[in-house]
Design an enzyme around this catalytic site. Structure first.
Site, PDB file in Angstrom:
ATOM      1  N   GLY A  89      48.730  68.044  40.419  1.00 36.87           N
ATOM      2  CA  GLY A  89      48.575  68.299  41.712  1.00 36.87           C
ATOM      3  C   GLY A  89      49.549  68.213  42.802  1.00 36.87           C
ATOM      4  CG  LEU A  90      50.554  71.049  44.688  1.00 33.97           C
ATOM      5  CD1 LEU A  90      50.451  72.522  45.473  1.00 33.97           C
ATOM      6  CD2 LEU A  90      51.822  71.124  44.092  1.00 33.97           C
TER       7      LEU A  90
ATOM      8  CB  THR B 276      45.956  64.541  48.385  1.00 38.64           C
ATOM      9  OG1 THR B 276      44.656  64.317  49.205  1.00 38.64           O
ATOM     10  CG2 THR B 276      46.218  63.263  47.820  1.00 38.64           C
ATOM     11  CE1 TYR B 277      47.219  60.131  56.191  1.00 39.94           C
ATOM     12  CE2 TYR B 277      44.541  60.239  56.098  1.00 39.94           C
ATOM     13  CZ  TYR B 277      45.591  59.742  56.527  1.00 39.94           C
ATOM     14  OH  TYR B 277      45.614  58.793  57.540  1.00 39.94           O
TER      15      TYR B 277
ATOM     16  CB  ALA C 284      40.813  64.195  46.854  1.00 40.84           C
ATOM     17  CG  LEU C 285      39.300  63.881  40.073  1.00 36.55           C
ATOM     18  CD1 LEU C 285      38.410  62.382  40.005  1.00 36.55           C
ATOM     19  CD2 LEU C 285      38.416  64.752  39.143  1.00 36.55           C
TER      20      LEU C 285
ATOM     21  CG  LEU D 282      36.664  60.358  43.872  1.00 33.31           C
ATOM     22  CD1 LEU D 282      35.732  61.529  43.010  1.00 33.31           C
ATOM     23  CD2 LEU D 282      35.699  59.668  44.543  1.00 33.31           C
TER      24      LEU D 282
ATOM     25  CB  CYS E  75      44.620  69.406  46.725  1.00 30.48           C
ATOM     26  SG  CYS E  75      44.206  67.725  46.742  1.00 30.48           S
TER      27      CYS E  75
END
Length: 306
Positions: free
Chosen positions: A142-143, A145-146, A217-218, A231, A254
Site C-alpha cells: 500500500g501507500l 497512511t497516518y 485501516a488494514l 490494524l 492509502c
C-alpha cells in the site's frame, strides 16, 4: 467404654488432619489465556519506532522457535509461543509502503512534516500539543497512511500455522482483523460497517450522496507465516478541518481517491459515546474478541446482529 471410644477419636483426628492438609493446597490456577496482550503506554503516546522494536522482538522469538524445532526433532514437543498483541497510541507518524516510489515521498515530505496541532479534550488526561510528524517506511503493502493521537493501533504477532488453533490463510487472517473490529464497533458503539472486497479495512457506507469513509485501516505483513503490523482504528482522531489540524488532508489516504476517513467519535450517536475516550480499555475489549476468533473459526467473519 473408654476403650471403645479411642478408635472413634483416632478417626476424628485423622479426618481433621486430612481436612487441614487439603485446605493448605494452593488454589487451582485458571487456564492460561491464549493471547498475550501488551498495551504500550509511555506517557500515553508511543514513538512508532519503539512499538516496532517490541514487535520485532516478538517476531524473533517466533522465528527462533521455528528454526529450533525444524532442526531438532527432540524440541518438536515444546509448546510453541502463544500469539501476542501489541496495542498503542502513536506519536504523529506518516508511514509508507515498501514499494512506494521514493521520489513521490520526497515531494510530499514538506507537506507531511508541517506542524500538526492535536487537541483531544475528552480524555482522563487531555492531549493538547503541537507536533512535528515523523515519516517511517514499513514492510506493509500500500501507500501512505497516518498514525497518531486519537487512533488505536493493534498489531498481532502470531503464527498463522500454529498448532494452538485452527490455521489461517493470509485472506482469512486479514478477514479476522476486520471482523473483530466490526464486531467491537457494532456491540460497543452501535456502528454499522462493511468490508470492501477491493480495498482492505473497515468502512462506513456513505449516504445522501456522501462517499464511503474508512474507520479502520488494514496493513499486514508476514514472514514464514509469522505476522506483523495489523490494524489502526480511528477513535477520536481529527477527521475534519484544514491541514494544520487534520492530517488526512495532507495526502490521499492509502492512495484511494474519492473516499474519506471517519472515526468512532464522528460515527457513533450520542447514546453510545462515552464521557471520555479510554483507548487502553478499548484495546482490552478488542483483544478479547480477537482471542475468541483464534479458537473458533466461525468468529473470523462478521454478520451484523450475530
Amino acid at each position: 467404654m473408654l476403650a471403645r471410644m479411642r478408635p472413634i477419636a483416632r478417626c476424628l483426628r485423622l479426618k481433621y488432619v486430612c481436612t487441614r492438609q487439603a485446605s493448605s493446597k494452593a488454589p487451582i490456577e485458571p487456564p492460561q489465556a491464549l493471547l498475550q496482550h501488551q498495551h504500550v503506554s509511555r506517557s500515553g503516546l508511543v514513538a512508532y519506532s519503539n512499538a516496532n522494536a517490541i514487535q520485532s522482538a516478538f517476531q524473533h522469538d517466533f522465528l527462533q522457535w521455528k528454526d529450533q524445532t525444524k532442526h531438532d526433532a527432540s524440541r518438536s514437543t515444546v509448546e510453541p509461543p502463544r500469539p501476542k498483541l501489541i496495542s498503542f497510541e502513536c506519536k504523529p507518524t506518516f508511514t509508507i509502503g515498501r514499494r512506494q516510489d521514493a521520489s513521490i515521498l520526497e515531494e510530499q515530505r514538506t507537506t507531511l512534516t508541517q506542524p500538526l496541532q492535536i487537541e483531544l479534550p475528552n480524555r482522563r488526561e487531555p492531549i493538547q500539543h503541537t507536533f512535528t510528524p515523523k515519516i517511517c517506511k514499513t514492510q506493509r503493502g500500500g501507500l501512505t497512511t497516518y498514525h497518531g493521537p486519537g487512533q488505536l493501533v493493534l498489531w498481532p504477532v502470531l503464527d498463522m500455522h500454529s498448532p494452538l488453533y485452527p490455521k489461517f490463510t493470509v485472506k482469512s487472517y486479514a478477514g479476522h482483523l476486520e471482523a473483530t473490529t466490526q464486531r467491537v464497533l457494532h456491540d460497543l458503539f452501535g456502528i454499522t460497517t462493511h468490508i470492501d472486497g477491493a480495498e482492505p479495512g473497515v468502512w462506513i457506507a456513505g449516504s445522501n450522496g456522501r462517499q464511503d469513509r474508512k474507520i479502520a485501516a488494514l496493513g499486514v505483513h508476514q514472514r514464514r507465516y509469522i505476522t506483523s503490523l495489523g490494524l489502526a482504528l480511528n477513535v477520536d482522531i481529527a477527521v475534519t478541518g484544514e491541514t494544520n489540524v487534520n492530517p488526512w488532508k495532507r495526502f490521499v489516504p492509502c492512495g484511494i481517491e474519492g473516499k474519506g476517513v471517519t472515526s468512532v467519535a464522528a460515527a457513533a450517536d450520542d447514546h453510545h459515546k462515552p464521557a471520555s475516550w479510554d483507548l487502553e480499555n478499548l484495546s482490552k475489549q478488542w483483544a478479547q474478541v480477537f482471542e475468541k476468533g483464534l479458537a473458533d473459526p466461525s468468529l473470523r467473519t462478521f454478520t451484523h446482529g450475530r
